[in-house]
Design an enzyme around this catalytic site. Sequence first.
Site, short mmCIF file in Angstrom:
data_model
loop_
_atom_site.label_atom_id
_atom_site.label_comp_id
_atom_site.label_asym_id
_atom_site.label_seq_id
_atom_site.Cartn_x
_atom_site.Cartn_y
_atom_site.Cartn_z
N GLY A 23 0.81 -1.20 0.00
CA GLY A 23 0.00 0.00 0.00
C GLY A 23 0.85 1.26 0.00
N ALA A 24 1.92 1.25 -0.81
CA ALA A 24 2.90 2.35 -0.79
C ALA A 24 2.46 3.57 -1.57
CB ALA A 24 4.23 1.83 -1.34
N ASN A 25 1.32 3.50 -2.25
CA ASN A 25 0.97 4.57 -3.16
C ASN A 25 0.10 5.67 -2.55
OD1 ASN A 25 -1.13 2.75 -2.96
ND2 ASN A 25 -1.84 3.05 -5.06
N GLY A 27 -1.33 7.68 1.47
CA GLY A 27 -1.43 7.74 2.92
C GLY A 27 -0.16 7.39 3.66
N GLY A 29 1.48 4.57 3.73
CA GLY A 29 2.44 3.84 2.91
C GLY A 29 3.30 4.77 2.07
N SER A 153 -4.13 -0.88 14.45
CA SER A 153 -4.90 0.33 14.72
C SER A 153 -5.27 0.34 16.20
CB SER A 153 -6.17 0.35 13.88
OG SER A 153 -7.11 1.27 14.38
N TYR A 178 -13.60 -4.56 11.06
CA TYR A 178 -12.32 -3.87 11.01
C TYR A 178 -11.53 -4.12 12.30
CZ TYR A 178 -8.90 -0.08 10.76
OH TYR A 178 -7.74 0.64 10.75
#
Length: 320
Positions: A23-25, A27, A29, A153, A178
């Site tokens: 998820g580096a793309n 926020g 990440g 979280s 979640y």
Amino acid sequence: MTDTGWTAEQMSDMTGQTVVVTGANSGLGYEVTRALARNGATVVMACRRTNHAKTVKGKILTELPDATLDVRELDLADRESIRSFAEDFEAGYDGLHVLCNNAGVMAIPRRETEDGFELQFGVNHLGHFALTALLFDRLLETPEETRVVTQSSGLHERGDINFEDLHGEREYDKWDAYAQSKLANVLFAYELDRRLDDAGIDDVLSLACHPGYASTNLQRRGPEQDGSRLRLWMAHLANAVIAQSAERGALPMLYAATAEDVVGGEYVGPGGLMNMRGLPEVQPSSDRSYDERMADRLWTVSEDMTGISYDFAHAKAADD
């Protein structure tokens, strides 16, 4: 406890080290990737939307022209994509110094992965469980100390593992789902560390972290998928008034991934107001997260669901 006073400026030089960030793309990440690249790491940007990731890569290179970034496709909701990513990574890299299990989805209407798992549990926990297993050999083969850092979280404190209905087929609440997935993240991080210790493998560390309340796109995706304008407006308001920046929210993961004074089995989060803001510190997680019987059961269930196992005996022999 008080925070460490640690900021990204205190990161050591990471030249020659390879890091995978899921998820580096966007926020957190994105901020983790940017900070690691600034300190010399080769960062493999493991993303579902590779076109967007390439745009983000270009943005980082504009700021950091000497950065080494490698965009690779990874869909944590698809077991075959996870296998393909791991195979391609092993073909291209001899070592892996840090695996940042960062990507996630939050409080969305019930959907399923390609393999029929509830999406939040499937992506947030099972996808990273499988990815870590498939990259385990690279972590072990890397001569220096290596780390697995799994993003949880603060809402894991609300979570429980409903083994009788893990995928919300009988009853589904998006926030409960979640919280369950985020508790699973911490249980996994701690259980991995225990199993490494039991196998006598002391050069791979497993830690968990959380960003506090950080302003990212994650908060708006649930309301957007629900079609709720009120919840979307409230998310924007909370991000503006309460949240800390994504750059600050990335610090616990960066600290867990790079700081010299951390040990396996720790949980890192912001040390400020209600652990929602501030600089990183090592702090306790929920009582449930330390339940070793629950963690062991979750591990067995996760192996059964993914069809992927960790061979610690073979890993120890290879490590020796």
